[in-house]
Design a protein around this motif. Sequence first.
Motif, PDB file in Angstrom:
ATOM      1  N   ALA A  64      38.720  46.537  33.713  1.00 17.75           N
ATOM      2  CA  ALA A  64      39.541  45.682  33.128  1.00 17.75           C
ATOM      3  C   ALA A  64      40.771  45.848  33.560  1.00 17.75           C
ATOM      4  N   VAL A  65      41.052  47.545  33.861  1.00 19.47           N
ATOM      5  CA  VAL A  65      42.897  48.087  34.021  1.00 19.47           C
ATOM      6  C   VAL A  65      42.939  47.294  35.307  1.00 19.47           C
ATOM      7  N   GLY A  66      43.899  47.014  35.271  1.00 23.88           N
ATOM      8  CA  GLY A  66      44.615  46.641  36.236  1.00 23.88           C
ATOM      9  C   GLY A  66      44.099  44.480  37.210  1.00 23.88           C
ATOM     10  N   LYS A  67      42.863  44.806  36.261  1.00 21.19           N
ATOM     11  CA  LYS A  67      42.550  43.292  36.814  1.00 21.19           C
ATOM     12  C   LYS A  67      43.370  42.248  36.507  1.00 21.19           C
ATOM     13  N   PHE A  68      43.345  42.342  34.989  1.00 21.70           N
ATOM     14  CA  PHE A  68      44.060  40.929  33.694  1.00 21.70           C
ATOM     15  C   PHE A  68      44.566  40.701  33.698  1.00 21.70           C
ATOM     16  N   TYR A  69      46.095  41.605  34.071  1.00 21.80           N
ATOM     17  CA  TYR A  69      47.406  41.432  34.495  1.00 21.80           C
ATOM     18  C   TYR A  69      47.482  40.577  34.872  1.00 21.80           C
ATOM     19  N   VAL A 286      44.984  49.378  44.451  1.00 21.99           N
ATOM     20  CA  VAL A 286      45.198  48.313  45.419  1.00 21.99           C
ATOM     21  C   VAL A 286      43.832  47.505  45.862  1.00 21.99           C
ATOM     22  N   THR A 287      43.131  47.802  44.983  1.00 19.73           N
ATOM     23  CA  THR A 287      40.983  46.917  45.020  1.00 19.73           C
ATOM     24  C   THR A 287      41.588  45.324  43.978  1.00 19.73           C
ATOM     25  N   ALA A 288      42.209  46.331  42.993  1.00 18.88           N
ATOM     26  CA  ALA A 288      41.897  45.694  42.197  1.00 18.88           C
ATOM     27  C   ALA A 288      42.171  43.450  42.021  1.00 18.88           C
ATOM     28  N   PRO A 289      43.511  43.770  43.388  1.00 21.06           N
ATOM     29  CA  PRO A 289      43.818  42.212  43.165  1.00 21.06           C
ATOM     30  C   PRO A 289      42.793  41.283  43.626  1.00 21.06           C
ATOM     31  N   ALA A 290      41.442  42.232  44.288  1.00 21.59           N
ATOM     32  CA  ALA A 290      40.181  41.091  45.251  1.00 21.59           C
ATOM     33  C   ALA A 290      39.428  41.047  44.272  1.00 21.59           C
TER      34      ALA A 290
END
Length: 403
Positions: A64-69, A286-290
């Motif tokens: 969840a952290v960094g992905k949903f925003y 850095v990898t969250a957008p993927a």
Amino acid sequence: MAAHTQRDRPARIPEVDALRGFALMGIFLVNALMMAGPYSLGAITDPSASALDRTVEGVVQTFAVGKFYLMFSFLFGYSFTLQLASAERAGTSPVPRLLRRSLGLLVLGVLHAVLLYTGDILTTYAVLGLILIAARNCTPGAALRAARVLYGCLSAFLLLLGLGTLLMSDAETAEADAELAEALPVLVAGYRRDALSVVRANIGQLPDQLLAALLMSGFVMAAFLVGLHCGKRRLLADTGNHRARMRRILVIGAAVGLPGSLFMALAVSGPLGPRWSLFGEMVGTVTAPALTAAYICGMLLLMKTARGARIAALFAPAGRMALTNYLSQSLAMALAFTAYGLALYDRLSPAVVILGALALYAIQLALSSRLMARHRYGPVEWLLRTITLARLPHDHDRSTVTQ
């Protein structure tokens, strides 16, 4: 005349609403842990944390952290193109409308940050939305190229920053954490004492939150631009022609995003030690957008199935009134965790917090379904629309779409 209005009314895009509702759930899980206590997902080591606490935090870190925003930011950029089309159909210039909307978001965001939750995202959206307004006439290709450049430059900077911390010893990192921990009793007391002390504690947190917002604004803007690209190409209005591409993005995004997120969880909430914490956060960021891209494509593919359509119908009403639900979540958490209500700050385990958040979100899903069956807008959406139009919305405004 009524039939003509109904026939000409642009249909909402259910995928946009459902994705927004799904993103709202993930954001709530992260925000709930952030508001529940000062250790906030392992930013500072909690000496009393149990194995279950660390496992729960690790799961939230990973998925969840960094992905949903970022998903919400992508949808903000996509919806921006729908607002441009709405103004065009109304025969008015979009700029005054969009500027008023940004002003409305800014006021709501400042009040939200000062009174309820310092991790507010609305102020960031309001400010960066001005860049979207300036870039409204850019081509889809230019928007995508700008997003790639922005993402690449910021990723390189954050990874170099994270690598620099690896030069520190575990003892030096632990000493820095100890210095931060010295201020925690004052923070805990502030959130438990009385309503005025809660406001003071929120204001005291704002400089650190502003720095975090500045660091993350590049990723938010990149997500805006990707959403702008997809909105100009109307990719979510007809996902059936892009299934093969979405499957590739799903596989590649998961292959890149999951290892990065797992490494972040092991570094921040796991056994790697404090020296790896900041570097792990940078890798995860850095990898969250993927992984966000994988979530979006996975949900879009799922929504094309019978079971997925039922899931979409469950999330879509909450997504239609996402702003109301977002602010309501912060209000509920403030009443639970601060001196506004029960003052449970730093008194509940992460597992209890997450269970409570899921239960509250289930209630929001049910209430949103009932409200959206009777009304076109949620309460805060109606207020923001009134500000955007500079007048009370009328029934004939239904010819516009403002997703």
